[in-house]
Design an enzyme around this catalytic site. Structure first.
Site: not given
Ligand code: GLU
Length: 484
Positions: A255-259
């Site tokens: 996901s975008k949240r982790q990178g």
């Protein structure tokens, strides 16, 4: 008849950027095509008008081009089966849908959003599958006509007969059985006259003579609908291969949240396309040994769908960085020179008026020390512009009360040199040290500060040689003036 030559497609929806998972799908399709002397096709699936993003298609094509996955047919490179953009194929979908209506495999549905919501709630409460209840299936021809004439909005639905088995034969996962009772009467045509993904995808794969559908695992649940569509149309079913999910290191879905998930982000961070391609190739595939370094052409030679894993693939940035350094080291000077010039062009601190010879020397001094071409400029900025400030910690540690005197004598020695090579700078420093009755180290460290402003980097005599006699002398003088 499906084509007897392999034809595969990458069919992204233009969302604004190319997801790394999308690049992996594109790559596996490309590798499979090239390995089998087949064609790699790009099709733009842009029928979801609510998600239209200006410039997204151009960006996607540009990013794919950068990655080196050359397209055999696609928008702007029309082959025999175009157009390759779904929004330009609307009449085709209408015509095909009419066939399904005529054969009783699709039907008009006039249900309002509200009715659909209530119906689904009710079914859920009753513990039934929240699929459409076929309310509109039995409308008479006259009713349908009068509804249409009175301007009621409608969709066209797939007529799924419950209680049947649907088999999906997946080249990676084997034979998978689905119960048609769990399959919704999928909307095929929306009220805006655009097809849904499912209809357009199947129609196009057939008309474009696609032999193998290679795509992400998230599409596996849709595949029974597609299999039904092929059957209803009376078309041959292509091979399916659903690729494993991409996972964050904690094994949640990438996901975008982790990178970063956009290829464009990696590109702008300075990753080499060779490294990114090599990296995504290994997300779910290996050749059966522990080899990790591959060029694209070697991936083509080695790739097979049989060796694609079912289990999710963890996205490990450390490996990407490692591969970037490996690919960078494997590059020849001419390639690196081009990349370095690109970096210099976009760096506002630097005026690129360097000769090729000069930049190649810098590359040779730096290539073993960096993971990114960009780093040559960032950590070796002193090769491109004289230091403005001197690193405080280095100065505190290595610039002593006698440094100015020592460097002054060194500068006199350097002034006497004619076309000096690296060793000449070193000899000059050693002579100065002897004359000053001091250790060479006492001069080397301040010299490094004077030339580069920092500690660390290539050998100081390499730096001196690359900068050249005049520039060295200017920098030494300047450091003496500034640091005293
Ligand atoms: N348009 C779909 C996507 O965005 C394509 C899925 C498929 O390859 O069938 O991923």
């Amino acid at each position: 008849m499906i084509s007897d030559r392999v034809r595969v497609r990458f069919a992204p929806s233009p969302t604004g950027y190319l997801h790394v998972g999308g690049l992996r799908t594109a790559l596996y399709n490309y590798l499979f095509a090239k390995k089998n002397n087949g064609s790699f096709i790009l099709r733009i699936e842009d029928t979801d008008r609510a998600r239209f993003v200006e410039g997204a298609v151009e960006n996607l094509i540009d990013t794919l081009k950068w990655s080196g996955l050359t397209i055999d047919e696609g928008p702007g490179n029309e082959g025999a089966y175009g157009p390759y953009t779904q929004s330009e194929r609307l009449s085709i979908y209408q015509e095909q849908t009419q066939k399904l209506i005529d054969s009783g495999n699709a039907y008009y549905c006039f249900c309002s959003k509200q009715r659909l919501e209530e119906m689904r709630e009710e079914r859920k409460e009753q513990g039934a599958q929240p699929v459409y209840d076929k309310h509109c299936l039995h409308l008479s021809k006259d009713q349908i006509k009068s509804n249409i004439d009175s301007g009621l909005p409608y969709v066209i639905r797939l007529n799924v007969k419950p209680g049947e088995k649907i088999y999906v034969n997946d080249l990676i996962r084997g034979n998978i059985e689905f119960d048609s009772s769990t399959v919704d009467d999928q909307v095929l045509m929306k009220s805006d006259g655009y097809p849904t993904y499912h209809l357009a995808n199947v129609v196009d794969d057939h008309l474009m003579k696609i032999t193998h559908v290679i795509r992400g695992e998230e599409w596996l649940p849709s595949t029974p609908k597609h299999v039904l569509l092929y059957k209803f149309f009376g078309w041959e079913i292509p091979g399916f291969a659903h690729l494993p999910l991409l996972l964050n290191p904690d094994r949640t879905k990438l996901s975008k949240r982790q990178g970063d998930v956009a290829v464009e982000d990696y590109r702008s961070k300075g990753y080499l396309k060779e490294a990114l391609i090599n990296f995504v190739a290994l997300l779910g595939w290996n050749a059966g040994d522990d080899r990790e370094f591959y060029y694209l052409s070697e991936l083509v030679e080695n790739f097979s769908l049989e060796r694609v894993n079912k289990a999710g693939a963890v996205f490990n940035l450390e490996k990407l960085d490692w591969l970037n350094a490996e690919h960078l080291r494997a590059k020849d000077n001419a390639d690196l020179l081009k990349l370095l010039r690109n970096e210099l062009k976009i760096n506002p601190e630097v005026e690129d008026d360097f000769t090729d010879e000069y930049l190649v020397q810098v590359i040779e001094a730096m290539r073993e020390r960096v993971k990114f071409v960009k780093e040559i400029v960032d950590t070796g900025i002193y090769f491109f512009t004289p230091p403005v400030n001197y690193d405080e910690a280095s100065v505190a540690k290595n610039w002593k009360s006698d440094s100015a005197v020592n460097l002054s004598l060194l500068n006199e020695k350097i002034a006497e040199l004619e076309n000096p090579v690296k060793d000449d700078f070193e000899n000059a420093l050693r002579h100065a040290a002897v004359e000053l009755s001091t250790g060479a180290g006492k001069i080397i460290h301040p010299l490094r500060i004077a030339l580069s402003g920092v500690s660390g980097g290539p050998g100081v005599f390499d730096i001196a040689y690359i900068l050249g006699k005049e520039e060295c002398m200017r920098r030494i003088k300047r450091a003496i003036d500034k640091l005293g």
